[in-house]
Write a protein that holds these residues in place. Structure first.
Motif, short mmCIF file in Angstrom:
data_model
loop_
_atom_site.label_atom_id
_atom_site.label_comp_id
_atom_site.label_asym_id
_atom_site.label_seq_id
_atom_site.Cartn_x
_atom_site.Cartn_y
_atom_site.Cartn_z
N THR A 4 -10.47 14.39 -31.79
CA THR A 4 -10.27 14.26 -33.23
C THR A 4 -10.88 12.99 -33.81
N ALA A 5 -11.13 11.99 -32.98
CA ALA A 5 -11.64 10.71 -33.48
C ALA A 5 -12.74 10.19 -32.56
N LEU A 38 -13.74 11.11 -38.04
CA LEU A 38 -12.52 11.89 -37.84
C LEU A 38 -12.77 13.35 -38.19
N GLU A 40 -10.06 15.32 -38.44
CA GLU A 40 -8.86 15.62 -39.21
C GLU A 40 -8.20 14.31 -39.61
N SER A 41 -7.32 14.36 -40.56
CA SER A 41 -6.65 13.17 -41.05
C SER A 41 -5.71 12.60 -39.98
N ILE A 42 -5.71 11.28 -39.87
CA ILE A 42 -4.83 10.61 -38.91
C ILE A 42 -4.19 9.41 -39.61
N LYS A 43 -3.14 8.89 -38.97
CA LYS A 43 -2.47 7.70 -39.45
C LYS A 43 -2.78 6.54 -38.51
N THR A 100 1.93 2.06 -42.03
CA THR A 100 0.85 2.92 -41.57
C THR A 100 0.01 3.36 -42.75
N ARG A 141 -2.77 2.82 -33.48
CA ARG A 141 -2.05 4.01 -33.92
C ARG A 141 -0.55 3.76 -33.95
N VAL A 145 1.49 6.97 -29.62
CA VAL A 145 0.13 7.51 -29.72
C VAL A 145 -0.83 6.44 -29.19
#
Length: 454
Positions: A4-5, A38, A40-43, A100, A141, A145
């Motif tokens: 994803t990243a 990315l 998808e969206s991540i925090k 975050t 993260r 995570v």
């Protein structure tokens, strides 16, 4: 599982070239970007980048219970960038790890710039000492995570200034040994790059009767010295070795000649580049030995050595691309008397067809410049003492000449694209600016000139 990243450190260059000795180098600016892609969206809690340069030495001495370990580490340079969250100057520091931030899918790019000082030692990865420079990016993260990290090393290489052209000149060792022979050992240069061939030439004139050369040996040796606050250690190893047995089968010749080639390895750890700092020193020497058999079958051996410099191939390429300082004979050195004579506006006569040498006091080279028919200029130039012609400048070329030369310019044919050396320009008197330039008030009051002030 789909990734994803993706975190990358993009740099303008992986190899940083510092020109000149540490005390005279101007340093270098490295530009780059930290790219986070990315799907998808991540925090995240933070996105940061850190640069670190370190030098360390370590070795052990003795055996068993008498073994001792020595090591020391030194931080050369450290820099840090905080991209998320943006650093805010506040009298009351706020903890950053409690909040975050959401990053949308796509590419997030963070530019940075790093100034490297010119006194940094060049990169090294030897058994007893290391000098390394690296970037480390961290995407922190939330809890439970894994963080996203990325490292990237850069290589620092040092090149000599073009003014040190003596390292590129050939070297000869000539002598007469104990009335037995006269020898001449020629080396193609004193500086060699990784993968470069070291060309050697041996010329021997026998003096003693019935003298024979049993063998000729040539070796490239490396000396690595490591130092801590209270201890030091030096390792010596042979990088290349070449031996020729019975190199001169024709003993009836008046001069015995033999060529040999030693090749510098192309990369480390087979060989390390020369470096010198307070903790690590790497030096190299070329060593020669000539084994002789005398008329009474007694064996003798002649030994000699010379220091040489091993540089990175990148530094050698840049060194070859720059003009040699020895080519400065093609331009006229700065001299206030000649300069003032050539810029006088009263000299307006045409140029003659020929040229005559202009001699500069204190110089050992002869330069040619277009002569002028004006009597004051000729008298001024004739007052200078005669200069000698060096062996490398037997045919000096005129810089400017011929009927198409620009006779109306105040410099009257002087090559202004050549900058005088520091030793020449430093003791000279200041030259005033041209009086033909308008004053600032005159420009402001000229018709059609508009001044805008904000």
């Amino acid at each position: 599982m789909k990734k994803t990243a993706d975190l990358r450190i993009e740099l303008s260059e992986d190899t940083v070239l510092l020109v000149g000795h540490p005390e005279e180098s101007g340093g270098k600016v490295v530009k780059g970007s930290l790219v986070l892609t990315l799907t998808e969206s991540i925090k995240v809690k933070a996105v940061s980048l850190r640069f670190m340069g370190k030098m360390k030495v370590s070795w052990s001495e003795g055996m068993g219970h008498h073994q001792h370990y020595y090591k020391q580490e030194k931080t050369l340079l450290e820099e840090q960038w905080q991209f998320i969250p943006m650093p805010i100057s506040s009298p009351t520091p706020t903890p950053l790890h409690k909040k975050t931030y959401a990053l949308a899918a796509g590419e997030h790019k963070f530019d940075f710039e790093l100034t490297l000082p010119g006194d940094l030692p060049q990169s090294l990865d030897a058994e007893g000492g290391q000098i390394f420079y690296k970037f480390k990016a961290v995407v922190e993260r939330p809890a439970f995570v894994h963080n996203i990290t990325k490292k990237r090393y850069i290589k620092v290489v040092r090149s000599m200034l073009p003014s040190e052209f003596d390292l590129n000149q050939s070297l000869e060792i000539s002598n007469t040994w104990e009335s037995k022979m006269q020898y001449d050992i020629a080396v193609s240069s004193k500086m060699f790059a990784l993968g470069e061939a070291i060309k050697l030439t041996f010329a021997i004139i026998p003096i003693a009767p019935q003298l024979k050369v049993r063998s000729i040996c040539a070796a490239l040796k490396e000396y690595c010295s490591y130092t801590t606050s209270h201890n030091s250690k030096t390792d010596c190893r042979t990088i290349q070795f070449e031996k020729v047995v019975d190199p001169f089968p024709d003993t009836e010749a008046a001069i015995w000649n033999r060529n040999m080639v030693l090749r510098v390895p192309e990369n480390s750890p087979l060989v390390f580049c020369n470096t010198e700092n307070d903790m690590i020193q790497v030096k190299h020497k070329l060593k020669f030995s000539i084994a002789l058999v005398n008329a009474d079958s007694h064996l003798s051996e002649l030994r000699c050595s010379i220091p040489v410099v091993v540089v990175d191939s990148v530094a050698r390429q840049v060194e070859n691309a720059l003009p040699l300082y020895d080519d400065s004979w093609r331009s006229v050195p700065y001299d206030p008397a000649v300069f003032e004579a050539l810029r006088r506006p009263s000299i307006s006569a045409g140029l003659p067809t020929g040229t005559q040498p202009v001699t500069i006091s204190g110089r050992s080279r002869t330069m040619s410049i277009t002569t002028l028919s004006s009597t004051p200029t000729q008298q001024l130039l004739q007052q200078q003492p005669a200069a000698t012609i060096s062996p490398n400048t037997t045919n000096p070329q005129p810089l400017v000449g011929g009927p198409n030369a620009n006779a109306d310019c105040w410099f009257q044919g002087m090559d202004l694209s050549r900058v005088p050396s520091y030793n020449t320009a430093a003791p000279m008197a200041h030259v005033a600016l041209s009086s033909s330039l308008p004053a600032y008030d005159q420009v402001c009051s000229s018709p059609g000139t508009k001044m805008h002030f904000s």
